[in-house]
Design a protein around this motif. Structure first.
Motif, PDB file in Angstrom:
ATOM      1  N   HIS A 196     -14.657  -9.476 -72.383  1.00 20.26           N
ATOM      2  CA  HIS A 196     -13.360  -9.918 -71.854  1.00 20.26           C
ATOM      3  C   HIS A 196     -13.613 -10.486 -70.460  1.00 20.26           C
ATOM      4  N   VAL A 197     -13.537 -11.791 -70.388  1.00 22.08           N
ATOM      5  CA  VAL A 197     -13.869 -12.497 -69.149  1.00 22.08           C
ATOM      6  C   VAL A 197     -12.685 -13.378 -68.739  1.00 22.08           C
ATOM      7  N   LEU A 198     -12.492 -13.499 -67.452  1.00 20.05           N
ATOM      8  CA  LEU A 198     -11.441 -14.356 -66.902  1.00 20.05           C
ATOM      9  C   LEU A 198     -12.075 -15.586 -66.270  1.00 20.05           C
ATOM     10  N   VAL A 199     -11.453 -16.731 -66.495  1.00 24.92           N
ATOM     11  CA  VAL A 199     -11.898 -17.958 -65.843  1.00 24.92           C
ATOM     12  C   VAL A 199     -10.745 -18.449 -64.980  1.00 24.92           C
ATOM     13  N   ILE A 200     -11.031 -18.690 -63.698  1.00 17.87           N
ATOM     14  CA  ILE A 200      -9.972 -19.120 -62.778  1.00 17.87           C
ATOM     15  C   ILE A 200     -10.382 -20.413 -62.092  1.00 17.87           C
ATOM     16  N   PRO A 201      -9.418 -21.304 -61.884  1.00 19.87           N
ATOM     17  CA  PRO A 201      -9.734 -22.503 -61.106  1.00 19.87           C
ATOM     18  C   PRO A 201      -9.881 -22.138 -59.630  1.00 19.87           C
TER      19      PRO A 201
ATOM     20  N   ALA B 207     -10.111 -31.191 -66.038  1.00 17.23           N
ATOM     21  CA  ALA B 207     -11.255 -31.386 -66.932  1.00 17.23           C
ATOM     22  C   ALA B 207     -12.386 -30.419 -66.569  1.00 17.23           C
ATOM     23  N   GLY B 208     -12.612 -30.259 -65.269  1.00 16.93           N
ATOM     24  CA  GLY B 208     -13.678 -29.366 -64.821  1.00 16.93           C
ATOM     25  C   GLY B 208     -13.404 -27.931 -65.213  1.00 16.93           C
ATOM     26  N   PHE B 209     -12.140 -27.549 -65.122  1.00 17.59           N
ATOM     27  CA  PHE B 209     -11.787 -26.176 -65.498  1.00 17.59           C
ATOM     28  C   PHE B 209     -11.995 -25.956 -66.992  1.00 17.59           C
ATOM     29  N   LEU B 210     -11.517 -26.879 -67.806  1.00 16.15           N
ATOM     30  CA  LEU B 210     -11.659 -26.720 -69.257  1.00 16.15           C
ATOM     31  C   LEU B 210     -13.139 -26.669 -69.641  1.00 16.15           C
ATOM     32  N   ARG B 211     -13.925 -27.510 -69.001  1.00 18.95           N
ATOM     33  CA  ARG B 211     -15.370 -27.498 -69.272  1.00 18.95           C
ATOM     34  C   ARG B 211     -15.974 -26.152 -68.861  1.00 18.95           C
TER      35      ARG B 211
ATOM     36  N   GLU C 171       0.309 -10.904 -64.813  1.00 17.24           N
ATOM     37  CA  GLU C 171       0.239  -9.928 -63.722  1.00 17.24           C
ATOM     38  C   GLU C 171      -0.265 -10.543 -62.421  1.00 17.24           C
ATOM     39  N   VAL C 172      -1.212 -11.434 -62.538  1.00 14.21           N
ATOM     40  CA  VAL C 172      -1.833 -12.004 -61.333  1.00 14.21           C
ATOM     41  C   VAL C 172      -1.386 -13.461 -61.191  1.00 14.21           C
ATOM     42  N   PRO C 173      -0.739 -13.801 -60.068  1.00 11.12           N
ATOM     43  CA  PRO C 173      -0.175 -15.143 -59.912  1.00 11.12           C
ATOM     44  C   PRO C 173      -1.168 -16.187 -59.409  1.00 11.12           C
ATOM     45  N   HIS C 174      -2.327 -16.214 -60.065  1.00  8.51           N
ATOM     46  CA  HIS C 174      -3.303 -17.299 -59.881  1.00  8.51           C
ATOM     47  C   HIS C 174      -3.724 -17.662 -61.294  1.00  8.51           C
ATOM     48  N   PHE C 175      -3.543 -18.933 -61.681  1.00 10.69           N
ATOM     49  CA  PHE C 175      -3.790 -19.346 -63.063  1.00 10.69           C
ATOM     50  C   PHE C 175      -5.154 -18.851 -63.561  1.00 10.69           C
ATOM     51  N   HIS C 176      -5.179 -18.305 -64.755  1.00  8.92           N
ATOM     52  CA  HIS C 176      -6.433 -17.831 -65.337  1.00  8.92           C
ATOM     53  C   HIS C 176      -6.376 -17.885 -66.849  1.00  8.92           C
TER      54      HIS C 176
END
Ligand code: AMP
Length: 125
Positions: free
Chosen positions: A41-46, A66-70, A99-104
């Protein structure tokens, strides 16, 4: 809703709180969720300051998007999840229990994940 510079992922990005890093590049950081809901279970954040999917979709530059999706794809590959399969999920707002207000984006893998949603479909009320 404005971006809160004190949210926990902003602190992780600034290096004020540690994380178990999986992947990082100019657009994104990926790290293990502190309360895993699957074997992987991993989170990816811009790296930019975006509150949620709505904000990221509307305000981020095409290069950031695009960079985020990649980066999401590279993270899943780095975790060895491509062959077995995995699920990605992003919560936006109260109905989704963000819960966390930073897109992930969450990446779940490492087992058969079963039906898409737990809790069942509830009638709108
Ligand atoms: P969400 O409900 O989509 O906003 O998910 C937020 C996720 O962030 C949850 O799965 C939490 O377990 C996770 N989380 C909260 N704090 C941390 C932290 N310090 N390091 C890693 N993951 C965290």
């Amino acid at each position: 809703m404005g971006y809160d510079d004190n949210n926990i992922f902003a602190k992780i990005l600034r290096g004020e709180i540690p994380c178990k890093k999986v992947y990082e590049d100019e657009h994104a950081l990926a790290f293990h969720d502190i309360n895993p809901q699957a074997p992987t279970h991993v989170l990816v954040i811009p790296k930019g300051k975006y509150v949620s999917m709505v904000d990221f979709a509307a305000q981020a530059t095409p290069a950031e998007q695009a960079g985020f999706l990649r980066a999401v794809g590279k993270t899943a590959s780095a975790l060895g999840l491509d062959a077995g399969g995995y699920r990605i999920l992003a919560n936006h707002g109260a109905n989704a229990h963000q819960e966390v207000p930073h897109f992930h984006v969450h990446i779940f893998g490492g087992k058969r994940l079963g039906p898409m949603l737990s809790g069942g479909a509830q009638p709108r009320g």
